[in-house]
Design a protein around this motif. Structure first.
Motif, short mmCIF file in Angstrom:
data_model
loop_
_atom_site.label_atom_id
_atom_site.label_comp_id
_atom_site.label_asym_id
_atom_site.label_seq_id
_atom_site.Cartn_x
_atom_site.Cartn_y
_atom_site.Cartn_z
N GLU A 189 0.83 -1.21 0.00
CA GLU A 189 0.00 0.00 0.00
C GLU A 189 0.86 1.26 0.00
O GLU A 189 0.52 2.25 -0.65
N GLN A 190 2.00 1.22 0.70
CA GLN A 190 2.88 2.38 0.68
C GLN A 190 3.51 2.56 -0.70
O GLN A 190 3.57 3.68 -1.23
N ALA A 197 1.06 4.09 -2.91
CA ALA A 197 0.94 5.53 -2.61
C ALA A 197 2.10 6.31 -3.24
O ALA A 197 1.89 7.39 -3.81
N ASP A 255 1.11 10.10 -3.69
CA ASP A 255 0.21 10.38 -2.56
C ASP A 255 1.03 10.43 -1.28
O ASP A 255 1.19 9.43 -0.57
N GLU A 313 0.53 11.89 1.60
CA GLU A 313 -0.19 11.70 2.86
C GLU A 313 -0.35 10.22 3.20
O GLU A 313 -0.09 9.80 4.32
N THR A 314 -0.77 9.41 2.24
CA THR A 314 -0.94 7.99 2.49
C THR A 314 0.40 7.32 2.74
O THR A 314 0.55 6.52 3.67
N SER A 357 1.60 7.96 6.16
CA SER A 357 0.79 7.35 7.22
C SER A 357 1.36 6.01 7.69
O SER A 357 1.04 5.55 8.79
#
Length: 142
Positions: free
Chosen positions: A36-37, A40, A45, A47-48, A51
């Motif tokens: 997922e990183q 991103a 992205d 921000e994601t 996170s």
């Protein structure tokens, strides 16, 4: 007929408990988080991507834009991989610390190995605590 339905219900219960147990596996959980990183990063992205950073990383880069700039500059193969695949993984102390080897083929045609260190946080979640990147994608083990 009742016996048949009892067997069906037991099979279904067994299936769902197995799926639930797999979902809680720290190796699978953290592998999904790394994917997922990377997604991103590929979408720019910040921000994601930010996170997923552990508190120690956030202390060094207290702003998502600083973090993103650092990744772009120092971790280009991770920031925009051409292709990647997971190699070996290692769980330490019952999942408190997890290492993942990610084999990356960079957009520049060079091969890399990224070793992700992921730590379990006090609330039970996982965050990426660091990435070591080395040229050459031969699996060296963890």
């Amino acid at each position: 007929m009742r016996a048949f339905f009892a067997v069906v219900i037991l099979c279904a219960a067994s299936f769902f408990s197995t799926v639930s147990a797999r979902a809680e596996d720290p190796i699978d959980t953290t592998r999904t988080m790394i994917e997922e990183q990377i997604t991103a990063f590929l979408k720019d992205d910040a921000e994601t991507a930010y996170s997923f950073a552990a508190p120690g990383i956030r202390a060094m880069y207290p702003d998502k834009n600083l973090f993103f700039a650092m990744v772009k500059k120092s971790y280009e193969p991770v920031y925009h991989p051409g292709n990647y695949a997971f190699g070996r993984s290692r769980s330490i102390d019952n999942g408190a610390l997890i290492y993942h080897e990610v084999l990356i083929s960079g957009r520049d045609g060079k091969d890399w190995t990224a070793i992700y260190q992921v730590t379990r946080q006090p609330d039970g979640s996982y965050r990426i605590n660091g990435v070591q990147i080395m040229p050459d994608a031969d699996s060296k083990g963890i």
